[in-house]
Design an enzyme around this catalytic site. Sequence first.
Site, short mmCIF file in Angstrom:
data_model
loop_
_atom_site.label_atom_id
_atom_site.label_comp_id
_atom_site.label_asym_id
_atom_site.label_seq_id
_atom_site.Cartn_x
_atom_site.Cartn_y
_atom_site.Cartn_z
N HIS A 138 7.18 -2.22 19.98
CA HIS A 138 7.43 -1.05 20.80
C HIS A 138 8.22 -1.35 21.91
O HIS A 138 7.95 -1.68 22.87
CB HIS A 138 6.49 -0.23 20.92
N ASN B 68 17.42 -0.24 20.39
CA ASN B 68 18.09 -0.88 20.08
C ASN B 68 17.56 -2.46 20.26
O ASN B 68 17.61 -3.91 19.56
CB ASN B 68 19.23 -1.29 20.78
N ARG C 178 -15.89 -4.37 8.19
CA ARG C 178 -17.07 -4.97 8.70
C ARG C 178 -17.97 -4.71 7.36
O ARG C 178 -18.15 -3.80 6.86
CB ARG C 178 -18.05 -4.04 9.31
N ILE D 296 12.84 0.34 23.07
CA ILE D 296 13.60 1.07 22.88
C ILE D 296 14.13 1.03 21.49
O ILE D 296 14.17 0.05 20.79
CB ILE D 296 14.71 1.24 23.84
N ARG E 160 -13.47 -11.42 13.09
CA ARG E 160 -14.85 -11.66 13.68
C ARG E 160 -16.10 -11.59 12.23
O ARG E 160 -16.62 -13.31 12.34
CB ARG E 160 -15.44 -10.47 14.67
N LEU F 153 2.04 -7.66 16.25
CA LEU F 153 2.97 -7.40 17.04
C LEU F 153 2.70 -6.44 17.80
O LEU F 153 3.44 -6.41 18.76
CB LEU F 153 4.54 -8.53 17.69
N LYS F 154 3.43 -5.10 16.82
CA LYS F 154 2.87 -4.06 17.28
C LYS F 154 4.62 -3.51 18.55
O LYS F 154 4.01 -3.30 19.43
CB LYS F 154 1.41 -2.88 17.72
#
Length: 227
Positions: A62, A66, A177, A64, A207, A59-60
């Site tokens: 990103h 808290n 790949r 603040i 893929r 989910l990366k």
Amino acid sequence: MKLCVALDLANSDECLRVARELKGLDVWLKVGLRAYLRDGFKFINELKNVDNFKIFLDLKVHDIPNTMADACEVISQIGADMINIHASAGRVAMNSVMERLSKLNNRPLVLAVSALTSFDEESFSEIYAAHIKESVVKFSKISYECGLDGIVCSVYESLDIKNATSSNFLTLTPGIRPFGESNDDQKRVANLKTAMSNKSDFIVVGRPIYQSKNPREITEKILYNIT
């Protein structure tokens, strides 16, 4: 080196079909933002019910500090075995996440996101006004000092990161790949041999597996080449 199969398909039925084809194989499954927003936390349980797969929830995060800590606490309690947060959120944010997760009985692995493999040198410099490799190594040092378990990077930064931190600091490398397939929207791509020589701990393949006529066959071929 572990194989992480990215399930970036159009719907949960297709994802589950691929997961069932991989049943019994020593692979992790990666669930990305689209699948999580579409199918929710129940999808994690559905995948685990197929074969108790290890799940990387990509989910990366990103935001603040808290808010990042709150979000990571929630997603750590739904069955994810590995999560990731943006290193560019900064030291305070990463410390906040790790402090919060340290209170859990069984926290997931936490990786930092460095420079997305869709960046090339020019596009990265336009945003960050810096060189990719130098920035990624800097991100990795801060992440390591904050107690994260590893970092998401391209194959080409993996050795530099380990030299700057520790051989035990995990590197997860997308943009793989395996046998020279199309780069698609990735810029910094590599094959299996390059990933192995650069000591990647996890490789992510999407893929080339799920678009193949026989996902299990190509997965077995990859596993044969990395073990």
